[in-house]
Motif scaffolding. Structure first.
Motif, mmCIF file in Angstrom:
data_model
loop_
_atom_site.group_PDB
_atom_site.id
_atom_site.type_symbol
_atom_site.label_atom_id
_atom_site.label_comp_id
_atom_site.label_asym_id
_atom_site.label_seq_id
_atom_site.Cartn_x
_atom_site.Cartn_y
_atom_site.Cartn_z
ATOM 1 N N TYR A 382 0.662 -1.102 -0.096
ATOM 2 C CA TYR A 382 0.101 0.161 -0.039
ATOM 3 C C TYR A 382 0.793 1.406 -0.029
ATOM 4 N N SER A 383 2.116 1.307 -0.211
ATOM 5 C CA SER A 383 3.036 2.197 -0.053
ATOM 6 C C SER A 383 2.837 3.235 -1.334
ATOM 7 N N ASP A 384 2.068 3.142 -2.259
ATOM 8 C CA ASP A 384 1.795 4.256 -3.254
ATOM 9 C C ASP A 384 0.289 4.928 -3.119
ATOM 10 N N PHE A 385 -0.349 4.420 -2.068
ATOM 11 C CA PHE A 385 -1.668 4.937 -1.832
ATOM 12 C C PHE A 385 -1.777 6.038 -1.088
ATOM 13 N N LYS A 386 -2.588 7.041 -1.583
ATOM 14 C CA LYS A 386 -2.823 8.315 -0.683
ATOM 15 C C LYS A 386 -4.236 8.538 -0.374
ATOM 16 N N PHE A 387 -4.556 8.929 0.684
ATOM 17 C CA PHE A 387 -6.029 9.444 0.957
ATOM 18 C C PHE A 387 -6.079 10.905 0.622
ATOM 19 N N LYS A 388 -7.233 11.313 0.305
ATOM 20 C CA LYS A 388 -7.588 12.770 0.317
ATOM 21 C C LYS A 388 -8.997 12.653 1.120
ATOM 22 N N PHE A 389 -8.931 13.323 2.203
ATOM 23 C CA PHE A 389 -10.043 13.524 2.764
ATOM 24 C C PHE A 389 -10.907 15.059 2.636
ATOM 25 N N LYS A 390 -12.031 15.152 2.474
ATOM 26 C CA LYS A 390 -12.632 16.319 1.940
ATOM 27 C C LYS A 390 -13.745 16.737 3.136
ATOM 28 N N SER A 391 -14.105 17.920 2.937
ATOM 29 C CA SER A 391 -14.715 18.544 4.116
ATOM 30 C C SER A 391 -16.331 18.003 4.378
ATOM 31 N N ASP A 392 -16.888 17.485 3.178
ATOM 32 C CA ASP A 392 -18.147 17.194 2.951
ATOM 33 C C ASP A 392 -18.151 15.634 3.324
ATOM 34 N N GLU A 393 -17.175 15.069 3.858
ATOM 35 C CA GLU A 393 -17.004 13.814 4.395
ATOM 36 C C GLU A 393 -17.055 12.542 3.592
ATOM 37 N N THR A 394 -16.578 12.952 2.599
ATOM 38 C CA THR A 394 -16.047 12.028 1.197
ATOM 39 C C THR A 394 -14.742 12.146 1.267
ATOM 40 N N PHE A 395 -13.863 11.055 0.456
ATOM 41 C CA PHE A 395 -12.754 11.043 0.268
ATOM 42 C C PHE A 395 -12.273 10.053 -0.860
ATOM 43 N N GLU A 396 -11.047 10.189 -1.353
ATOM 44 C CA GLU A 396 -10.727 9.554 -2.491
ATOM 45 C C GLU A 396 -9.355 8.741 -1.992
ATOM 46 N N ILE A 397 -8.926 7.590 -2.490
ATOM 47 C CA ILE A 397 -7.997 7.175 -2.256
ATOM 48 C C ILE A 397 -7.372 6.471 -3.353
ATOM 49 N N THR A 398 -6.075 6.758 -3.789
ATOM 50 C CA THR A 398 -5.308 6.329 -5.136
ATOM 51 C C THR A 398 -3.945 5.989 -5.026
ATOM 52 N N ASP A 399 -3.618 5.115 -6.005
ATOM 53 C CA ASP A 399 -2.291 4.890 -6.089
ATOM 54 C C ASP A 399 -1.574 5.453 -7.323
#
Length: 580
Positions: A382-399
Motif C-alpha cells: 500500500y506504499s503508493d496509496f494516498k488518501f484525500k479527505f474532504k470537508s463534505d465527509e467524502t474521500f478519495e484513495i489512489t495509487d
C-alpha cells in the motif's frame, strides 16, 4: 531432759520441712515432665518453632509505605503521598495515606519517604536506612506480595505470660514474665540445649476473628497454633485494609485493556523499552508501537492461574513475552511482574476532539506508510496509496493509477475515544478505526478487527479546490490571527496570541499587537500557483517562526493553513479570519 527433747523436736521439724520442700519441687517437675514427654519447649522443638513463627514481627501492617512483609517502619515517619506531606505517628495514620490514594482511581499512586528512617525486622532488630536504594535492598530480602512466608498471623498470645526455666536436671534457674511478642521472641532465641522452658498454664490466645481460646498445656497450645495457622487472610498484599475495588479481576482487566493506548512507563529499569506503546484489540491481538511506528505485533489474553491473574503476551518482540502476574491495577494503569522484572503500563486516551481530527486530516493528501492487518505487514503493498479527505465527509484513495471513493465520518464512541468510520468500494480499508495518535504530520489509526494504518501528510500537490483569486480576496478582507503554530516539533502558538495580520492590496502587510502598545512589523506578501498554491510572507523584523515560503494546504472562508516541510521537520501555521 527438756533440752534434749527440744533439740530432737527441732531436728525433727527441719527434716519434715526439708522433705516437704523437696517433694513439692519434685512434684511440679514430675507433672511438667509428664505433660511434655512428647511436646517440650526446648531449642529447635516443634512447639518452639510454632511459637516463634507466631510472635515474629509481622511487617505487613505498613505495606502501604514499604511494600515489605518482613519489615516495619518505626514511627514516627514523614512521607509525601501523591504530592501531599503526611506525618505518620501511629498505625491509625496509615488510613490517611489510603484516603489520599482513594481520591482518584485513574492515577498511579506514589509515596516518597523522608530519610533517614529506622526499620524493624521480623526479628525485632532495628536498622537505620539513609536512602531509597538501601530500603530497596532490604525489601528484596522479603517474600513478595501474598507469597507464602513463615510467620503465623491468624492467632496471637494474650499477655502477660509467666515462664519458668529449668536445667536438664529440672532445677529451676529463673522465672520470667513476658509482656509482648518482642519479649517472647527474644526469650525463645536465647534458649539453648541445656535449658527447658515451662509455661505457666492456663494461658489465653486470640484468633483473627477475635475468638478467645484457653489452653492448659503444651499439647493444646501446639494444636491451637497449627489449627489457626491458615485460618485467615494474612493481608500480605500491598492494599491497605483490603478495601480497594478489585481492579485486577479478569473481566475488569479485559475490558479496560482494550481501550486506548497503553504506554510503557517503566520496564525493569530498561529505559529503552519506555518508548513503546501497546494497543490491544478485542480479537486478542495487539500491536507494539514506538514513536508512532509499528514495531511488532502478537496475541494477548487475561487468565486466572494458581499464582493469580496473569496477562499473557506472545509477540515478535521477546521482551514482552510471557505470563505476567498482575500485581496492581486501576482505571488507567497496570503493573505486572514476570520473574524479577516489573513492567508498568499507563492508559493514554486521546485528548483531542472530533473537530481537531477533521482539521488535521483536511487539506493535504495522506500517504500510507504502514499497514498491518492481523499481524500481516502489508506496508509495501500500500506504499503508493494516498488518501484525500474532504470537508463534505467524502474521500478519495489512489495509487496514481486507480482511484476509489468513499465516506469518512468522525465520531466519539461510548468510551470517549475518537473514531473514524471508513466505508468504500475499496474494501481493504473499510472499518471503524480508533485514532491512536494525532500529530500535524502523522496520524495512527487502529481497528478492533486487527488493522493498523499509519498516515503521513503529503502536501506535494496543491488541493484542486484552492483558488489564488479566492485566496487574495479572503486575505484582503478582515484581519487574521494565528490559531496554531508548530515548527520543528515545537508549538509556538502562545507566543503570538495577542498579534494579528492585516494584508493590503499593494502586497504589504503589518503584523501588530491587537491589544495596543505600538508593537508592529511591516512586510510583503504574495500568493501564486505553480504546481501548488504558495503564500509568501517576508519581513526583516519578523521571526523565522512566522515568515517563509509556505504551501497553502487548506483554504476556507475563515481558515488558512500554511505548510512547509523543512530539513528539521514540519513548519505549519494555521490562520483564522476575524471580521468585526
Amino acid at each position: 531432759m527438756s533440752v534434749k527433747r527440744n533439740q530432737f523436736l527441732a531436728f525433727f521439724l527441719l527434716v519434715v520441712i526439708t522433705l516437704i520442700l523437696f517433694s513439692c519441687q519434685k512434684e511440679v517437675i514430675e507433672i511438667s515432665s509428664s505433660q511434655e514427654e512428647e511436646i517440650k519447649l526446648t531449642t529447635n522443638s516443634t512447639l518452639t518453632t510454632l511459637i516463634t513463627q507466631t510472635v515474629t514481627n509481622d511487617g505487613s501492617i505498613d505495606n502501604i509505605i514499604d511494600q515489605a512483609n518482613c519489615l516495619e517502619v518505626k514511627l514516627p515517619v514523614f512521607v509525601v503521598v501523591n504530592g501531599t506531606g503526611v506525618e505518620i505517628n501511629s498505625i491509625e495514620d496509615y488510613q490517611v495515606i489510603e484516603e489520599i490514594f482513594d481520591r482518584f482511581n485513574d492515577d498511579i499512586d506514589r509515596i516518597d519517604i523522608q530519610y533517614p528512617i529506622k526499620i524493624v525486622t521480623n526479628e525485632f532488630t532495628e536498622i537505620e536506612i539513609d536512602n531509597e536504594n538501601e530500603l530497596k535492598e532490604l525489601v528484596s530480602t522479603c517474600k513478595g506480595e501474598n507469597e507464602k512466608d513463615d510467620d503465623i498471623e491468624c492467632i496471637d498470645f494474650v499477655y502477660p505470660i509467666s515462664i519458668s526455666v529449668f536445667n536438664t536436671d529440672f532445677d529451676i534457674l529463673d522465672t520470667k514474665t513476658v509482656n509482648n511478642d518482642a519479649n517472647l521472641y527474644v526469650f525463645l532465641q536465647n534458649l539453648d540445649a541445656s535449658t527447658i522452658a515451662n509455661i505457666k498454664y492456663p494461658i489465653t490466645l486470640i484468633k483473627a476473628d477475635d475468638t478467645l481460646i484457653s489452653v492448659n498445656n503444651n499439647k493444646e497450645l501446639q494444636e491451637a497454633i497449627i489449627d489457626a495457622a491458615d485460618s485467615c487472610d494474612e493481608d500480605d498484599d500491598f492494599n491497605y485494609n483490603d478495601d480497594d475495588p478489585d481492579y485486577c479481576n479478569v473481566d475488569f482487566v479485559k475490558q479496560s485493556i482494550e481501550k486506548c493506548l497503553w504506554k510503557v512507563t517503566s520496564y525493569a529499569n530498561n529505559s529503552l523499552l519506555e518508548n513503546y506503546s501497546l494497543r490491544f484489540s478485542s480479537d486478542l491481538t495487539f500491536t507494539i508501537i514506538q514513536n508512532g511506528t509499528i514495531e511488532g505485533f502478537g496475541d494477548w489474553s487475561v487468565d486466572s492461574l494458581a499464582d493469580g491473574n496473569v496477562l499473557k503476551l506472545s509477540s515478535t518482540i521477546t521482551n514482552f513475552n510471557g505470563e505476567w502476574i498482575i500485581k496492581e491495577c486501576g482505571d488507567k494503569f497496570l503493573e505486572v511482574k514476570l520473574n524479577d522484572d516489573i513492567m508498568k503500563i499507563e492508559k493514554i486516551c486521546p485528548d483531542f476532539t472530533e473537530d481537531k481530527v477533521k482539521e488535521v486530516l483536511s487539506g493535504c493528501n495522506w500517504a500510507i506508510t504502514d499497514f498491518i492487518d492481523n499481524g500481516n505487514n502489508l506496508s509495501d503493498q500500500y506504499s503508493d496509496f494516498k488518501f484525500k479527505f474532504k470537508s463534505d465527509e467524502t474521500f478519495e484513495i489512489t495509487d496514481g493509477t486507480d482511484t476509489y471513493t468513499g465516506l469518512w465520518k468522525v465520531e466519539t464512541n461510548e468510551f470517549g475515544n475518537v473514531t473514524i468510520n471508513i466505508s468504500s468500494v475499496f474494501s481493504d480499508i473499510v472499518d471503524q478505526y480508533f485514532v491512536a495518535s494525532l500529530e500535524n504530520s502523522n496520524v495512527l489509526i487502529q481497528s478492533n478487527s486487527g488493522k493498523t494504518i499509519k498516515l503521513q501528510k503529503d502536501c506535494s500537490t496543491a488541493p484542486d479546490d484552492i483558488s489564488v483569486d479566492r485566496l487574495n480576496f479572503l486575505v484582503l478582507n478582515c484581519i487574521w490571527k494565528i490559531a496554531d503554530l508548530n515548527k520543528d516539533g515545537n508549538n509556538l502558538t502562545a507566543n503570538y496570541t495577542m498579534y494579528r495580520f492585516k494584508f493590503f492590496q499593494d502586497g504589504t502587510f503589518i503584523f501588530y499587537n491587537a491589544f495596543g502598545g505600538g508593537d508592529y512589523s511591516v512586510g510583503i506578501w504574495k500568493a501564486e500557483r505553480t504546481n501548488k498554491v504558495v503564500f509568501l510572507l517576508s519581513s526583516q523584523n519578523l521571526s523565522n517562526e512566522i515568515k517563509g515560503f509556505f504551501e497553502v494546504v487548506l483554504l476556507e472562508d475563515d481558515k488558512l493553513n500554511l505548510f512547509v516541510e523543512g530539513i528539521n521537520g514540519i513548519h505549519e501555521m494555521k490562520l483564522e479570519r476575524q471580521c468585526i
